[in-house]
Write a protein that holds these residues in place. Structure first.
Motif: not given
Length: 173
Positions: A83-95, A97-109
């Motif tokens: 398996l690979w990234e079935v539920e784990a956030p993709g590395y490409e979705t983070v950067h 200095f993320m804000t809380l809102r961006e982190a929440l959107n990564v988790a939602l995705d």
């Protein structure tokens, strides 16, 4: 995504092992993201990723207990290489200095991605016990999405700051 794994051939033990591995992979990814965010002193995002790591760990432990009750110490036949990234956030979705809102959107995705995985799996001819487990996991993903959406509703709006605003200028060598 799973590689070389025919979900129609899974028995309940293998399906539980797959679910446990999915949770472990997500937990480990959230732990990585927590460390990165702390390194960049973006504590709100780090705290949320830490919360998600604990949630994934708890769900994985619950599944592990269920597996132990049903199958004892029977050796696992499914492994992480399948398996690979079935539920784990993709590395490409983070950067950085993320804000809380961006982190929440990564988790939602990530939760939507996991929902889609189990939704697609349920369209396959699965054995009844595997189908039942996947239906339960699908419902868990809905609950997780709802939880993240509630947190998103409470999160302050981003202030138009971009990650590149925090980047250091190149230094002459």
């Amino acid at each position: 995504m799973t590689k070389n794994l025919d979900l129609t051939k899974l028995d309940l033990m293998d399906a539980l092992d797959l679910a446990i591995l999915i949770e472990q992979e997500a937990m480990e990814r959230y732990e990585e993201l927590t460390a990165v965010m702390r390194e960049h002193r973006t504590e709100e995002a780090a705290s949320f990723f830490h919360f998600m790591a604990k949630a994934e760990a708890k769900h994985g432990a619950d599944l592990l207990n269920q597996r132990a009750k049903l199958f004892g110490k029977t050796e696992r036949r499914v492994n992480r290489s399948l398996l690979w990234e079935v539920e784990a956030p993709g590395y490409e979705t983070v950067h950085d200095f993320m804000t809380l809102r961006e982190a929440l959107n990564v988790a939602l995705d990530a939760e939507v991605k996991a929902y889609d995985y189990f939704d697609q799996a349920l369209k396959l001819p699965l054995t009844p016990p595997v189908k039942k487990l996947f239906e339960e996991l699908l419902q868990e993903e809905i609950l997780h999405q709802e939880m993240v959406k509630r947190e998103l509703a409470k999160a302050p709006p981003d202030e138009g700051v971009k990650p590149e605003d925090f980047a250091d200028e190149p230094v002459a060598q």
